[in-house]
Design a protein around this motif. Sequence first.
Motif, short mmCIF file in Angstrom:
data_model
loop_
_atom_site.label_atom_id
_atom_site.label_comp_id
_atom_site.label_asym_id
_atom_site.label_seq_id
_atom_site.Cartn_x
_atom_site.Cartn_y
_atom_site.Cartn_z
N MET A 188 26.37 41.78 41.92
CA MET A 188 27.79 41.50 42.22
C MET A 188 28.60 42.78 42.27
SD MET A 188 29.01 37.96 40.45
CE MET A 188 30.55 37.90 41.35
N THR A 189 28.42 43.66 41.28
CA THR A 189 29.20 44.91 41.27
C THR A 189 28.85 45.78 42.47
OG1 THR A 189 27.55 45.82 39.76
CG2 THR A 189 29.60 45.04 38.77
N GLU A 198 35.49 44.26 35.97
CA GLU A 198 36.27 43.54 36.99
C GLU A 198 35.70 42.16 37.27
OE1 GLU A 198 37.58 45.96 40.45
OE2 GLU A 198 36.83 47.64 39.26
N LEU A 199 34.43 41.96 36.93
CA LEU A 199 33.81 40.64 37.17
C LEU A 199 34.42 39.55 36.29
CD1 LEU A 199 30.03 41.57 37.58
CD2 LEU A 199 31.72 41.17 39.37
N LEU A 200 35.22 39.96 35.30
CA LEU A 200 35.87 38.96 34.44
C LEU A 200 37.14 38.41 35.10
CD1 LEU A 200 35.38 40.84 31.05
CD2 LEU A 200 34.39 38.62 31.65
N GLN A 205 35.11 34.17 38.99
CA GLN A 205 34.58 33.25 37.96
C GLN A 205 33.63 32.18 38.46
OE1 GLN A 205 34.20 34.22 34.87
NE2 GLN A 205 35.27 35.80 36.02
N THR A 206 33.94 31.58 39.62
CA THR A 206 33.07 30.51 40.11
C THR A 206 31.69 31.07 40.40
OG1 THR A 206 35.03 29.58 41.09
CG2 THR A 206 32.95 28.62 41.80
N VAL A 238 28.96 41.57 27.70
CA VAL A 238 28.47 42.85 28.26
C VAL A 238 29.44 43.34 29.35
CG1 VAL A 238 26.57 43.99 29.50
CG2 VAL A 238 26.05 42.36 27.69
N MET A 239 29.99 42.41 30.14
CA MET A 239 30.99 42.81 31.16
C MET A 239 32.17 43.50 30.48
SD MET A 239 31.16 39.44 33.56
CE MET A 239 29.77 38.90 34.53
N LEU A 240 32.57 42.94 29.34
CA LEU A 240 33.71 43.49 28.61
C LEU A 240 33.35 44.84 27.99
CD1 LEU A 240 36.58 42.45 27.83
CD2 LEU A 240 35.55 41.64 25.68
N ALA A 241 32.21 44.87 27.28
CA ALA A 241 31.83 46.09 26.55
C ALA A 241 31.54 47.26 27.50
CB ALA A 241 30.60 45.80 25.68
#
Length: 297
Positions: A188-189, A198-200, A205-206, A238-241
């Motif tokens: 995705m990235t 950014e994926l958050l 989301q869908t 993991v997306m956040l961290a």
Amino acid sequence: MKIGIVGIGALGSLWATKLRQAGHDVLAITRDHSPRSISITLDQQAEFEIPANNLTQLSICQAIIITVKSTQVKQAIEPLFEYLPSNIPLIFLHNGMGALDQLGEQWNQHSLYLATTTQAAFKPSSQQVKHTGIGQTLIGTYRKTKLTPQLDSIIQVLDSALPKVVWHKQINDALWQKLAINCVINPMTAIYHCKNGELLQSQYQTEVDNLINECHQVMQAAGQNQSLSELSSTIKQVMLATGDNFSSMHQDIHHQRTTEIDFITGFLLQKAAQHQIACPHHQALYQKIKQLEESFI
Ligand code: PAF
């Protein structure tokens, strides 16, 4: 101890410099086997001169850590076969699954181990490495290898050089978990040209949830018992961290290199097919990454 490091990318350079800093002998093996030594600066502080490519010295190493990407495992390790006695533990550290299954039968007698890490490193130039995220490294068996006293003392050495390093009895669980993280974040990235965090955002989301759902179905069929909500929160954590990082696949696409898609999404799709599970969202990402790779040729 004398430890060989095959592959001097970001993680290989991190391990090489951390082991030198802890007072160990390191032998670096680079892709072309040509420089006799390499110099790497760790975190803009200490510069280390590391002997390289003296292949005959591989036989006196107590362990070898292979940090090349899953796509390069076979081509990096096969030429070293004649220099590597079968009793030296070979610890493979890369994203994705299935790379060791490609090795020929001659490796069956060797002591092969798999590892996965949440340590993060970045190589701003060929002679510099930055330790960008502190994490842990899990080491476990590949097929029938065991935690021997020899490997246990190697783990202790690795742990004191770049903590934490621990033996994991069910490394397959940890590898599946990392695979799911990579299956969602990496393609995705790379496709949407964005950082992990950014994926958050709501527009993704869908798709993120569909990908996690498909991953979860395949993992269940492969004997992984984690709940969907646990898997989802691990991946989003993991997306956040690592929110400010560009994933390794984003970087590969950006630099027009072959990605690890075959050992990440490709491995998932292979398992999905074995269990007759449809994964249209992963299939679509796989095809897009393949198309991008083909456009580089
Ligand atoms: O491949 C990567 O980039 C990493 O494994 C991860 C966890 C997605 C963080 O960027």
